[in-house]
Enzyme design. Sequence first.
Site, PDB file in Angstrom:
ATOM      1  CE  LYS A 173       4.411  -0.395  -5.801  1.00  0.00           C
ATOM      2  NZ  LYS A 173       4.900  -1.571  -4.676  1.00  0.00           N
ATOM      3  CB  VAL A 189      -2.753   6.470   1.184  1.00  0.00           C
ATOM      4  CG1 VAL A 189      -3.263   7.446   2.568  1.00  0.00           C
ATOM      5  CG2 VAL A 189      -4.028   4.721   1.469  1.00  0.00           C
ATOM      6  CG  MET A 238      -1.937   1.239   1.701  1.00  0.00           C
ATOM      7  SD  MET A 238      -3.523   1.185   2.838  1.00  0.00           S
ATOM      8  CE  MET A 238      -2.020   1.186   4.226  1.00  0.00           C
ATOM      9  N   PRO A 239       1.635   1.552  -0.886  1.00  0.00           N
ATOM     10  CG  PRO A 239       1.239   2.451  -3.175  1.00  0.00           C
ATOM     11  CD  PRO A 239       0.389   1.736  -2.345  1.00  0.00           C
ATOM     12  CE1 TYR A 240      -0.127   8.243   4.747  1.00  0.00           C
ATOM     13  CE2 TYR A 240       2.220   9.655   4.579  1.00  0.00           C
ATOM     14  CZ  TYR A 240       1.031   9.710   5.391  1.00  0.00           C
ATOM     15  OH  TYR A 240       0.483  10.065   5.911  1.00  0.00           O
TER      16      TYR A 240
END
Length: 67
Positions: free
Chosen positions: A35, A41, A1-3
């Site tokens: 992604k 996010v 999960m990229p932030y």
Amino acid sequence: MPYVNIKITREGATPEQKAELIAGVTDLLRDVLGKNPQTTVVVIDEVDTDNWGIGGESVTRRRLRGS
């Protein structure tokens, strides 16, 4: 999960501009790194220019003196 955390000075970015940033960053992560946009996010923090320093002084002071 990229932030992704984007920090900008608080100078009137519109909700539309912020939405464009969020969508653009999400698309970029999908296109470049594969992604999943549904788990990406993006947070935008707006910082007062008094609280953003460059070269030992605030952005507010730099701008007042024309730098």
